[in-house]
Design a protein around this motif. Structure first.
Motif, short mmCIF file in Angstrom:
data_model
loop_
_atom_site.label_atom_id
_atom_site.label_comp_id
_atom_site.label_asym_id
_atom_site.label_seq_id
_atom_site.Cartn_x
_atom_site.Cartn_y
_atom_site.Cartn_z
N HIS A 76 0.83 -1.21 0.00
CA HIS A 76 0.00 0.00 0.00
C HIS A 76 0.87 1.26 0.00
CE1 HIS A 76 -3.86 -1.97 1.86
NE2 HIS A 76 -3.54 -2.46 0.69
N HIS A 77 1.81 1.27 0.92
CA HIS A 77 2.64 2.46 1.09
C HIS A 77 3.36 2.83 -0.21
CE1 HIS A 77 5.20 5.24 3.46
NE2 HIS A 77 6.10 4.94 2.54
N ARG A 78 3.98 1.87 -0.82
CA ARG A 78 4.82 2.17 -1.98
C ARG A 78 3.99 2.48 -3.22
NH1 ARG A 78 9.85 -1.96 -0.32
NH2 ARG A 78 10.44 -0.65 1.47
N LEU A 80 1.09 3.87 -3.07
CA LEU A 80 0.56 5.21 -2.81
C LEU A 80 1.61 6.28 -3.11
CD1 LEU A 80 -1.49 4.44 0.40
CD2 LEU A 80 -2.39 5.60 -1.63
N GLU A 81 2.83 6.04 -2.65
CA GLU A 81 3.89 7.02 -2.92
C GLU A 81 4.00 7.29 -4.42
OE1 GLU A 81 7.11 6.78 0.73
OE2 GLU A 81 7.61 5.81 -1.16
N LEU A 82 4.02 6.23 -5.18
CA LEU A 82 4.17 6.40 -6.62
C LEU A 82 2.95 7.08 -7.23
CD1 LEU A 82 6.14 5.83 -8.91
CD2 LEU A 82 4.90 3.71 -9.35
N VAL A 95 5.85 12.54 -0.56
CA VAL A 95 4.97 11.38 -0.73
C VAL A 95 4.96 10.47 0.50
CG1 VAL A 95 5.15 11.38 -3.24
CG2 VAL A 95 6.76 10.01 -1.88
N HIS A 96 6.10 10.37 1.17
CA HIS A 96 6.19 9.42 2.28
C HIS A 96 5.20 9.73 3.40
CE1 HIS A 96 8.08 6.49 4.95
NE2 HIS A 96 8.00 7.41 5.91
N GLU A 97 5.19 10.97 3.80
CA GLU A 97 4.33 11.36 4.93
C GLU A 97 2.86 11.08 4.63
OE1 GLU A 97 4.69 15.46 5.97
OE2 GLU A 97 3.31 15.27 7.68
N SER A 160 16.95 6.53 0.85
CA SER A 160 16.06 6.54 2.03
C SER A 160 15.00 7.60 1.86
CB SER A 160 16.87 6.84 3.29
OG SER A 160 17.94 5.95 3.41
N ASP A 161 13.78 7.28 2.33
CA ASP A 161 12.69 8.22 2.07
C ASP A 161 12.14 8.90 3.31
OD1 ASP A 161 11.40 6.18 3.29
OD2 ASP A 161 9.89 5.89 1.75
N GLY A 162 12.78 8.69 4.44
CA GLY A 162 12.21 9.20 5.69
C GLY A 162 12.38 10.70 5.89
MN LIG Z 1 7.94 5.75 2.40
#
Ligand SMILES: [Mn+2]
Ligand SMILES: [Mn+2]
Ligand SMILES: [Mn+2]
Ligand SMILES: [Mn+2]
Lengths: 222, 222
Positions: A76-78, A80-82, A95-97, A160-162
């Motif tokens: 889901h997370h990835r 959604l980011e894309l 996108v990460h947040e 890293s995406d944080g």
């Molecule tokens: Mn992320």
DNA sequence: CTAATTTCTTAGGCCAGACTAAGTTCTTTT
DNA sequence: AAAAGAACTTAGTCTGGCCTAAGAAATTAG
């Protein structure tokens, strides 16, 4: 046995920290920004639910059931980011947040529709592989940019995406997945790396060079 | 004073039930599917927070602060419904449920980006007006289809979106916002209405005719 | 106008998920 | 091998949001 948002976050975090090994409770606490006792409490409950194995003072390891849930959340997370980047024009540092909140509430239908809209993609904006619908995370052979020998070239695979600030900085240097970098020099005494990205040369700190994952030069695909 | 998901749901529900009047706690309980004591408890807390006025045994009314939050949530909901339909191809009977969860987690940025992608729309797939970003809900003059006199024509404006089955049935009859309907006959003894929609004629029950809101015939716009 | 009924509130409790303070156990150092 | 330090757990609490059972107020009926 209802899977709450909190449970999803624990399982996802354990999965990403673990990658096939025991995870210390303190590591979980640090990542989730909760106190160590909170982790102990939750972890006992998850063990009850057979989502992980827990041995006191020894850390924790996901069961297949726990890993399945973790991978669903990661997917889901990835995705959604894309989607946020491709369909809504989000910059890659934001996108990460947003995905962090959405990942827990979207339905299977939503997941499928954005996957389709994106053409069943395999990696997110930061180069991380997207688990498949049946819960398989494609393995990728990468190492830290820091580990590349002087003179060698490599292809950026993941960042890293944080930390949004770091992402913006990486973008300004041209460190996108797919970019080719060459390590020109490594300064001694934990000093910075001098690297070439395209035409430009930059000096990057070792900490940053640990957050850029690369594979052997010459990308197989475009 | 943190606005939780539960609080958002209470405020939204009170707003939609109230529309400028006192709302009974039992009505809230019914809509949110919680027990009446739960509503009393929450309502006391919301009164503390100055989000509504509460007089024991008398019901509840939103303050401007409470209404502002309610309208934000309603805006999220309706924009999301339309986005799911337009951008992801959801059928109109499935958008409500998904929007119900997403409405609480999207950021201002997300709201703005989908609004822009949709061209700053004014109504959702069911014809409900979308509150503006500064918290104004455009008033629309509508009445129930049931109230249309025999022989008269009217334009469908809004349909209830809570029940997917009903929405699918309404679609099969051609009851979309913008459609022109003529009431041909009202059977006595609480009997059904005979109506014409386009070429077709249908008999619709009075309950259904209460869930279709119309305005005077001949749409001003296309 | 009193009695029955409905509606709403109070009282008391439960559960999830967090916290701090105070032990245990494991690990490292000497 | 003991002591010191770090890591982890236990004990005890708190808050949010829900519940059921029982009582009070408002409404409706006789
Ligand atoms: Mn992320
Ligand atoms: Mn990512
Ligand atoms: Mn809706
Ligand atoms: Mn709607």
């Amino acid at each position: 046995m209802v899977i709450t948002q909190a449970i999803e976050d624990y399982l996802k975090t354990i999965y990403l920290l673990g990658q096939g090994g025991e995870v210390a409770t303190s590591a979980i606490a640090l990542k989730l920004k909760v106190s160590p006792p909170s982790v102990t409490g939750m972890v006992k409950k998850l063990a009850e639910m057979k989502l992980l194995r827990y041995t006191r003072y020894q850390g924790v390891e996901l069961t297949p059931a726990g890993e399945k849930i973790a991978l669903e959340v990661v997917r889901h997370h990835r995705l959604l980011e894309l989607y946020l980047q491709e369909a809504l024009g989000y910059p890659w540092d934001k996108v990460h947040e947003e995905a962090e909140k959405l990942e827990h509430v979207i339905s299977e239908e939503f997941e499928d529709r954005i996957a389709e809209a994106l053409g069943w993609p395999e990696t997110d904006p930061h180069g991380h592989p997207i688990p498949t619908k049946d819960g398989v995370l494609p393995a990728v052979a990468v190492r830290e940019l820091l580990a590349v020998e002087t003179g060698q070239s490599a292809t950026v695979r993941q960042v890293s995406d944080g930390d949004p600030g770091m992402l913006r900085y990486l973008a300004s240097l041209g460190f996108f997945p797919g970019a080719t970098v060459q390590v020109l020099e490594k300064a001694p005494f934990e000093g910075p790396l001098r690297v070439r990205v395209g035409e430009a040369e930059h000096a990057v700190g070792r900490e940053l060079a640990r957050h850029v994952l690369v594979s052997a030069a010459t990308p197989a695909e475009v």
